[in-house]
Design a protein around this motif. Sequence first.
Motif, PDB file in Angstrom:
ATOM      1  N   GLU A  85      -2.101   5.079  14.214  1.00  0.00           N
ATOM      2  CA  GLU A  85      -3.031   4.163  14.893  1.00  0.00           C
ATOM      3  C   GLU A  85      -2.506   2.730  14.841  1.00  0.00           C
ATOM      4  O   GLU A  85      -2.610   1.985  15.811  1.00  0.00           O
ATOM      5  CB  GLU A  85      -4.427   4.225  14.250  1.00  0.00           C
ATOM      6  CG  GLU A  85      -5.153   5.541  14.457  1.00  0.00           C
ATOM      7  CD  GLU A  85      -4.730   6.612  13.450  1.00  0.00           C
ATOM      8  OE1 GLU A  85      -4.243   6.257  12.362  1.00  0.00           O
ATOM      9  OE2 GLU A  85      -4.872   7.797  13.770  1.00  0.00           O
ATOM     10  N   GLU A  86      -1.945   2.335  13.703  1.00  0.00           N
ATOM     11  CA  GLU A  86      -1.410   0.978  13.566  1.00  0.00           C
ATOM     12  C   GLU A  86      -0.165   0.801  14.441  1.00  0.00           C
ATOM     13  O   GLU A  86       0.041  -0.269  15.013  1.00  0.00           O
ATOM     14  CB  GLU A  86      -1.082   0.687  12.100  1.00  0.00           C
ATOM     15  CG  GLU A  86      -2.321   0.557  11.230  1.00  0.00           C
ATOM     16  CD  GLU A  86      -2.000   0.493   9.742  1.00  0.00           C
ATOM     17  OE1 GLU A  86      -2.751  -0.191   9.027  1.00  0.00           O
ATOM     18  OE2 GLU A  86      -1.007   1.114   9.309  1.00  0.00           O
ATOM     19  N   ARG A  87       0.640   1.844  14.570  1.00  0.00           N
ATOM     20  CA  ARG A  87       1.814   1.776  15.448  1.00  0.00           C
ATOM     21  C   ARG A  87       1.368   1.600  16.905  1.00  0.00           C
ATOM     22  O   ARG A  87       1.952   0.816  17.654  1.00  0.00           O
ATOM     23  CB  ARG A  87       2.663   3.045  15.308  1.00  0.00           C
ATOM     24  CG  ARG A  87       3.544   3.033  14.106  1.00  0.00           C
ATOM     25  CD  ARG A  87       4.658   4.073  14.218  1.00  0.00           C
ATOM     26  NE  ARG A  87       5.334   4.138  12.950  1.00  0.00           N
ATOM     27  CZ  ARG A  87       5.105   5.065  12.023  1.00  0.00           C
ATOM     28  NH1 ARG A  87       4.224   6.012  12.250  1.00  0.00           N
ATOM     29  NH2 ARG A  87       5.753   5.042  10.880  1.00  0.00           N
ATOM     30  N   ASN A  88       0.338   2.356  17.312  1.00  0.00           N
ATOM     31  CA  ASN A  88      -0.190   2.205  18.668  1.00  0.00           C
ATOM     32  C   ASN A  88      -0.723   0.796  18.897  1.00  0.00           C
ATOM     33  O   ASN A  88      -0.553   0.229  19.968  1.00  0.00           O
ATOM     34  CB  ASN A  88      -1.295   3.228  18.940  1.00  0.00           C
ATOM     35  CG  ASN A  88      -0.755   4.605  19.200  1.00  0.00           C
ATOM     36  OD1 ASN A  88       0.418   4.751  19.539  1.00  0.00           O
ATOM     37  ND2 ASN A  88      -1.580   5.616  19.029  1.00  0.00           N
ATOM     38  N   ALA A  89      -1.383   0.234  17.891  1.00  0.00           N
ATOM     39  CA  ALA A  89      -1.931  -1.119  18.019  1.00  0.00           C
ATOM     40  C   ALA A  89      -0.826  -2.136  18.237  1.00  0.00           C
ATOM     41  O   ALA A  89      -1.001  -3.107  18.971  1.00  0.00           O
ATOM     42  CB  ALA A  89      -2.750  -1.479  16.781  1.00  0.00           C
ATOM     43  N   ARG A  90       0.333  -1.932  17.625  1.00  0.00           N
ATOM     44  CA  ARG A  90       1.463  -2.862  17.791  1.00  0.00           C
ATOM     45  C   ARG A  90       2.018  -2.820  19.212  1.00  0.00           C
ATOM     46  O   ARG A  90       2.598  -3.791  19.677  1.00  0.00           O
ATOM     47  CB  ARG A  90       2.573  -2.555  16.791  1.00  0.00           C
ATOM     48  CG  ARG A  90       2.258  -2.974  15.391  1.00  0.00           C
ATOM     49  CD  ARG A  90       3.445  -2.773  14.475  1.00  0.00           C
ATOM     50  NE  ARG A  90       4.595  -3.586  14.809  1.00  0.00           N
ATOM     51  CZ  ARG A  90       4.743  -4.871  14.525  1.00  0.00           C
ATOM     52  NH1 ARG A  90       3.780  -5.526  13.912  1.00  0.00           N
ATOM     53  NH2 ARG A  90       5.844  -5.521  14.852  1.00  0.00           N
ATOM     54  N   ASN A  91       1.865  -1.685  19.903  1.00  0.00           N
ATOM     55  CA  ASN A  91       2.392  -1.541  21.258  1.00  0.00           C
ATOM     56  C   ASN A  91       1.342  -1.804  22.333  1.00  0.00           C
ATOM     57  O   ASN A  91       1.626  -1.687  23.511  1.00  0.00           O
ATOM     58  CB  ASN A  91       2.964  -0.129  21.454  1.00  0.00           C
ATOM     59  CG  ASN A  91       4.206   0.078  20.630  1.00  0.00           C
ATOM     60  OD1 ASN A  91       5.008  -0.826  20.480  1.00  0.00           O
ATOM     61  ND2 ASN A  91       4.344   1.265  20.067  1.00  0.00           N
ATOM     62  N   ARG A  92       0.134  -2.142  21.930  1.00  0.00           N
ATOM     63  CA  ARG A  92      -0.976  -2.296  22.868  1.00  0.00           C
ATOM     64  C   ARG A  92      -1.110  -3.757  23.293  1.00  0.00           C
ATOM     65  O   ARG A  92      -1.122  -4.654  22.458  1.00  0.00           O
ATOM     66  CB  ARG A  92      -2.245  -1.812  22.179  1.00  0.00           C
ATOM     67  CG  ARG A  92      -3.422  -1.683  23.061  1.00  0.00           C
ATOM     68  CD  ARG A  92      -4.578  -0.996  22.362  1.00  0.00           C
ATOM     69  NE  ARG A  92      -4.918  -1.668  21.127  1.00  0.00           N
ATOM     70  CZ  ARG A  92      -5.339  -1.055  20.030  1.00  0.00           C
ATOM     71  NH1 ARG A  92      -5.477   0.250  20.009  1.00  0.00           N
ATOM     72  NH2 ARG A  92      -5.631  -1.728  18.954  1.00  0.00           N
ATOM     73  N   SER A 102      -6.767   1.621  26.670  1.00  0.00           N
ATOM     74  CA  SER A 102      -5.660   1.158  25.855  1.00  0.00           C
ATOM     75  C   SER A 102      -4.434   1.093  26.751  1.00  0.00           C
ATOM     76  O   SER A 102      -3.956   2.130  27.216  1.00  0.00           O
ATOM     77  CB  SER A 102      -5.422   2.104  24.677  1.00  0.00           C
ATOM     78  OG  SER A 102      -4.374   1.624  23.881  1.00  0.00           O
ATOM     79  N   ILE A 103      -3.950  -0.109  27.019  1.00  0.00           N
ATOM     80  CA  ILE A 103      -2.789  -0.302  27.885  1.00  0.00           C
ATOM     81  C   ILE A 103      -1.651  -0.832  27.030  1.00  0.00           C
ATOM     82  O   ILE A 103      -1.810  -1.834  26.315  1.00  0.00           O
ATOM     83  CB  ILE A 103      -3.108  -1.276  29.042  1.00  0.00           C
ATOM     84  CG1 ILE A 103      -4.253  -0.701  29.892  1.00  0.00           C
ATOM     85  CG2 ILE A 103      -1.872  -1.524  29.889  1.00  0.00           C
ATOM     86  CD1 ILE A 103      -4.743  -1.620  30.984  1.00  0.00           C
ATOM     87  N   LEU A 104      -0.508  -0.176  27.107  1.00  0.00           N
ATOM     88  CA  LEU A 104       0.638  -0.537  26.280  1.00  0.00           C
ATOM     89  C   LEU A 104       1.533  -1.536  26.989  1.00  0.00           C
ATOM     90  O   LEU A 104       1.531  -1.642  28.221  1.00  0.00           O
ATOM     91  CB  LEU A 104       1.443   0.716  25.926  1.00  0.00           C
ATOM     92  CG  LEU A 104       0.666   1.846  25.251  1.00  0.00           C
ATOM     93  CD1 LEU A 104       1.588   3.018  24.968  1.00  0.00           C
ATOM     94  CD2 LEU A 104       0.003   1.364  23.980  1.00  0.00           C
TER      95      LEU A 104
END
Length: 199
Positions: A59-66, A91-93
């Motif tokens: 989840e934290e990795r996804n947050a860094r790319n969002r 959620s858009i990366l």
Amino acid sequence: LFFPLLGLAQLVPRGQKLWADLNKISAFLSLPEHRDHRVIRNFRSEHLTAQELESLTPEERNARNRCIAFQDLAVAAQEGEDSVLERLQISILFNTLTIINGRTGSGKSLLLKAILGEAVYTKGWAQVATKRMAYCDQSAWLPNMSIRKIVIGECPFDSERYRQVVYACCLEEEDNRLHVGENDTVGTNGAKLSGGQKQ
């Protein structure tokens, strides 16, 4: 005597227009100040060591790319109105292409304004990585000039680039049902062009 009376007759409509314009400016200045409810947080700007990056949860990795995220967001067009869009989970990366598609009146433009922070959030939250965004609204404004002058503006004429723009906007004379050539004026606010051509 004729010219002073003519000047007086022309002064009355100008005075009325000035009064109407002053009322519009006053109404605009009386509006409440815009509040941006978006959370601005760019996780990419937080520098982590290799060991800290290893220890991140998925989840934290996804947050860094969002770059944009909505959580249970409800959006209204104006203060005091009912929500038009509800329960938005987005959620858009970074570095991705996102297409918003839907029927006329389904809320596509309102969703974009929600991303910009220009819509009213009635529930939930929105997070963006930056406030620096560009948006081209649907209501195009065009000066009453020739198509060629509008396309090239103040830049030097580049025939290849001009041809590409004219083709992309469906303004080629042989395909143009409205019969507006490159040296013809487009009319007040593009009155001689279709909605798609204005865009």
